[in-house]
Write a protein that holds these residues in place. Structure first.
Motif, PDB file in Angstrom:
ATOM      1  N   GLU A 112       0.968  -1.279  -0.082  1.00  0.00           N
ATOM      2  CA  GLU A 112      -0.009   0.022   0.082  1.00  0.00           C
ATOM      3  C   GLU A 112       0.974   1.197   0.029  1.00  0.00           C
ATOM      4  OE1 GLU A 112      -2.513  -0.546   3.360  1.00  0.00           O
ATOM      5  OE2 GLU A 112      -4.011  -1.824   2.240  1.00  0.00           O
ATOM      6  N   ALA A 113       1.857   1.186   0.798  1.00  0.00           N
ATOM      7  CA  ALA A 113       2.967   2.426   0.795  1.00  0.00           C
ATOM      8  C   ALA A 113       3.415   2.712  -0.461  1.00  0.00           C
ATOM      9  CB  ALA A 113       3.946   2.365   1.866  1.00  0.00           C
ATOM     10  N   ARG A 114       3.905   1.608  -1.341  1.00  0.00           N
ATOM     11  CA  ARG A 114       4.384   1.993  -2.333  1.00  0.00           C
ATOM     12  C   ARG A 114       3.409   2.350  -3.691  1.00  0.00           C
ATOM     13  NH1 ARG A 114       6.253  -1.490  -7.039  1.00  0.00           N
ATOM     14  NH2 ARG A 114       5.492  -3.275  -6.115  1.00  0.00           N
ATOM     15  N   TRP A 115       2.223   1.513  -3.589  1.00  0.00           N
ATOM     16  CA  TRP A 115       1.141   2.035  -4.239  1.00  0.00           C
ATOM     17  C   TRP A 115       0.877   3.674  -4.158  1.00  0.00           C
ATOM     18  CZ3 TRP A 115      -1.861   2.398  -8.381  1.00  0.00           C
ATOM     19  CH2 TRP A 115      -3.156   2.856  -8.402  1.00  0.00           C
ATOM     20  N   LEU A 116       0.768   4.139  -3.003  1.00  0.00           N
ATOM     21  CA  LEU A 116       0.204   5.493  -2.777  1.00  0.00           C
ATOM     22  C   LEU A 116       1.398   6.385  -3.217  1.00  0.00           C
ATOM     23  CD1 LEU A 116      -1.299   5.473   0.619  1.00  0.00           C
ATOM     24  CD2 LEU A 116      -2.411   5.677  -1.226  1.00  0.00           C
ATOM     25  N   ARG A 117       2.693   6.091  -3.107  1.00  0.00           N
ATOM     26  CA  ARG A 117       3.896   6.827  -3.695  1.00  0.00           C
ATOM     27  C   ARG A 117       3.395   6.901  -5.299  1.00  0.00           C
ATOM     28  NH1 ARG A 117       6.981   4.059  -0.020  1.00  0.00           N
ATOM     29  NH2 ARG A 117       7.914   2.540  -1.671  1.00  0.00           N
ATOM     30  N   HIS A 118       3.274   5.784  -5.901  1.00  0.00           N
ATOM     31  CA  HIS A 118       2.868   6.036  -7.115  1.00  0.00           C
ATOM     32  C   HIS A 118       2.018   6.473  -7.663  1.00  0.00           C
ATOM     33  CE1 HIS A 118       2.664   3.961 -11.453  1.00  0.00           C
ATOM     34  NE2 HIS A 118       1.455   4.170 -11.249  1.00  0.00           N
ATOM     35  N   VAL A 119       0.815   6.841  -6.830  1.00  0.00           N
ATOM     36  CA  VAL A 119      -0.530   7.458  -7.174  1.00  0.00           C
ATOM     37  C   VAL A 119      -0.125   9.045  -7.159  1.00  0.00           C
ATOM     38  CG1 VAL A 119      -2.823   8.257  -6.134  1.00  0.00           C
ATOM     39  CG2 VAL A 119      -1.986   5.971  -6.335  1.00  0.00           C
ATOM     40  N   ARG A 120       0.756   9.331  -6.127  1.00  0.00           N
ATOM     41  CA  ARG A 120       1.266  10.877  -6.038  1.00  0.00           C
ATOM     42  C   ARG A 120       2.215  11.126  -7.122  1.00  0.00           C
ATOM     43  NH1 ARG A 120       2.132   9.023  -0.597  1.00  0.00           N
ATOM     44  NH2 ARG A 120       0.257   9.686   0.912  1.00  0.00           N
ATOM     45  N   ALA A 121       2.894  10.281  -7.681  1.00  0.00           N
ATOM     46  CA  ALA A 121       3.712  10.566  -8.823  1.00  0.00           C
ATOM     47  C   ALA A 121       3.109  10.664 -10.133  1.00  0.00           C
ATOM     48  CB  ALA A 121       4.987   9.788  -8.744  1.00  0.00           C
ATOM     49  N   HIS A 122       1.998   9.801 -10.351  1.00  0.00           N
ATOM     50  CA  HIS A 122       1.665   9.740 -11.525  1.00  0.00           C
ATOM     51  C   HIS A 122      -0.075   9.802 -11.850  1.00  0.00           C
ATOM     52  CE1 HIS A 122       5.710   7.830 -12.850  1.00  0.00           C
ATOM     53  NE2 HIS A 122       5.544   7.228 -11.544  1.00  0.00           N
ATOM     54  N   LEU A 123      -0.904   9.750 -10.593  1.00  0.00           N
ATOM     55  CA  LEU A 123      -1.983   9.681 -11.073  1.00  0.00           C
ATOM     56  C   LEU A 123      -2.934  10.856 -10.099  1.00  0.00           C
ATOM     57  CD1 LEU A 123      -2.872   6.056 -10.350  1.00  0.00           C
ATOM     58  CD2 LEU A 123      -2.547   7.181 -12.696  1.00  0.00           C
ATOM     59  N   GLY A 124      -2.325  11.820 -10.088  1.00  0.00           N
ATOM     60  CA  GLY A 124      -2.732  13.030  -9.068  1.00  0.00           C
ATOM     61  C   GLY A 124      -3.920  13.514 -10.090  1.00  0.00           C
ATOM     62  N   HIS A 125      -4.040  13.458 -11.309  1.00  0.00           N
ATOM     63  CA  HIS A 125      -5.040  14.226 -12.082  1.00  0.00           C
ATOM     64  C   HIS A 125      -6.245  13.369 -11.801  1.00  0.00           C
ATOM     65  CE1 HIS A 125      -3.487  10.470 -14.303  1.00  0.00           C
ATOM     66  NE2 HIS A 125      -4.812  10.645 -14.980  1.00  0.00           N
ATOM     67  N   LEU A 126      -6.238  12.151 -11.194  1.00  0.00           N
ATOM     68  CA  LEU A 126      -7.418  11.470 -10.916  1.00  0.00           C
ATOM     69  C   LEU A 126      -7.836  11.701  -9.513  1.00  0.00           C
ATOM     70  CD1 LEU A 126      -6.978   8.183 -12.941  1.00  0.00           C
ATOM     71  CD2 LEU A 126      -8.486  10.131 -13.584  1.00  0.00           C
TER      72      LEU A 126
END
Length: 298
Positions: free
Chosen positions: A53-67
């Motif tokens: 979950e921690a790695r997933w949320l880092r990925h979201v912050r880096a690549h999916l902030g538009h959603l």
């Protein structure tokens, strides 16, 4: 319509938001991350294969902030996801019932191991002790410590009902209990056919199914004469194996990472919801293979 992860998530968000219309909001300050956004985050995590979950949320912050305008920290995300288990179950049913596949009069039942620990110290200290136990996986000829996922689905892979149970329990008793809890599922489908393996052989189980208006189709034992329709079983039985393969190979069911009853249940439900969402979206967009996750896993 494009068939990719962004369109699936947007369609899922709209569906969940529409279904929540009219439901009273809990008292207190509105959450910065809405329930619809939380569910979409959970589905995307399973689709993209992030078991941490921690790695997933880092990925979201880096690549999916538009959603997602607001992205919680890992403890908050974990707490919200575990608390959302009843809603995740409801969303699985809502998406399934929103397709023609829901009304299929052929069901397939099977179970698959959900391993929760390997070392002896883990087994002794685990919060799952008493719920999880040792069981034997015939498909891989090995023992495991954990639970079994019992899944009743249509030939297309759409989940009808599912349950997690101690692997020492009789498969027939678990499936009978699942049907007893929701008798309306069978009552709404006259002429229902349930396909299962040899392990479901029992006179009392046949009688139990007959009481729900269900006919059981399974392979004959060596001591039995050939059963009607048995020649059709082999290709159909491969379907449930491929459904389990989707959950384990593409949605990382065996890497769920749950350490408590609520944690395991939420993570398993998260993966079943992701598969259901993919089937639902593929069906709605007219894709030739409804259970394919290829368009969503990258």
């Amino acid at each position: 319509m494009e068939n990719n992860l962004d369109t699936l998530v947007i369609a899922l968000y709209v569906k969940i938001d529409d279904d929540a219309a009219g439901i009273a909001r809990p008292p207190g300050r509105p959450a910065k991350l809405s329930h619809s956004e939380l569910i979409c985050l959970a589905v995307m995590q399973a689709m993209l294969g992030f078991t941490s979950e921690a790695r997933w949320l880092r990925h979201v912050r880096a690549h999916l902030g538009h959603l997602f305008p607001f992205i919680p920290l890992q403890p908050g995300y974990n707490k919200r996801l575990r608390a959302a288990l009843p809603q995740i179950k409801r969303h699985i049913r809502t998406l399934a019932a929103d397709t023609d596949l829901w009304h299929d009069t052929v069901w397939i039942a099977d179970s698959t191991p959900v391993e929760c620990g390997r070392s002896r110290p883990t087994v002794q200290r685990s919060d799952l002790a008493g719920w999880a136990s040792y069981g034997y996986c015939r498909s891989h000829s090995r023992w495991f410590w954990g639970l079994r996922l019992f899944l009743i689905c249509t030939p297309a892979g759409m989940p009808i009902s599912w349950a997690l149970a101690n692997p020492k329990l009789d498969e027939r008793e678990v499936v009978a209990a699942m049907l007893e809890v929701e008798p309306e599922l069978a009552a709404d489908r006259p002429g229902l056919l349930l396909i299962a393996d040899k392990g479901f052989r029992a006179r009392w189980f046949d009688e139990e199914l007959a009481g729900h208006g269900i006919e059981l189709l399974r392979p004959a034992m060596r001591s039995e004469p050939p059963r009607p329709g048995e020649h059709l079983l082999k290709p159909v039985r491969q379907l449930i194996e491929s459904v389990n393969g989707t959950l384990k190979g593409q949605l990382d069911l065996e890497q769920h990472g749950g350490r408590t009853l609520e944690g395991v249940a939420a993570r398993v439900a998260q993966r079943i919801l992701a598969m259901t969402a993919a089937i639902w979206h593929n069906h709605r967009t007219g894709q030739p293979v409804t259970r394919s996750l290829i368009a969503y896993d990258h």
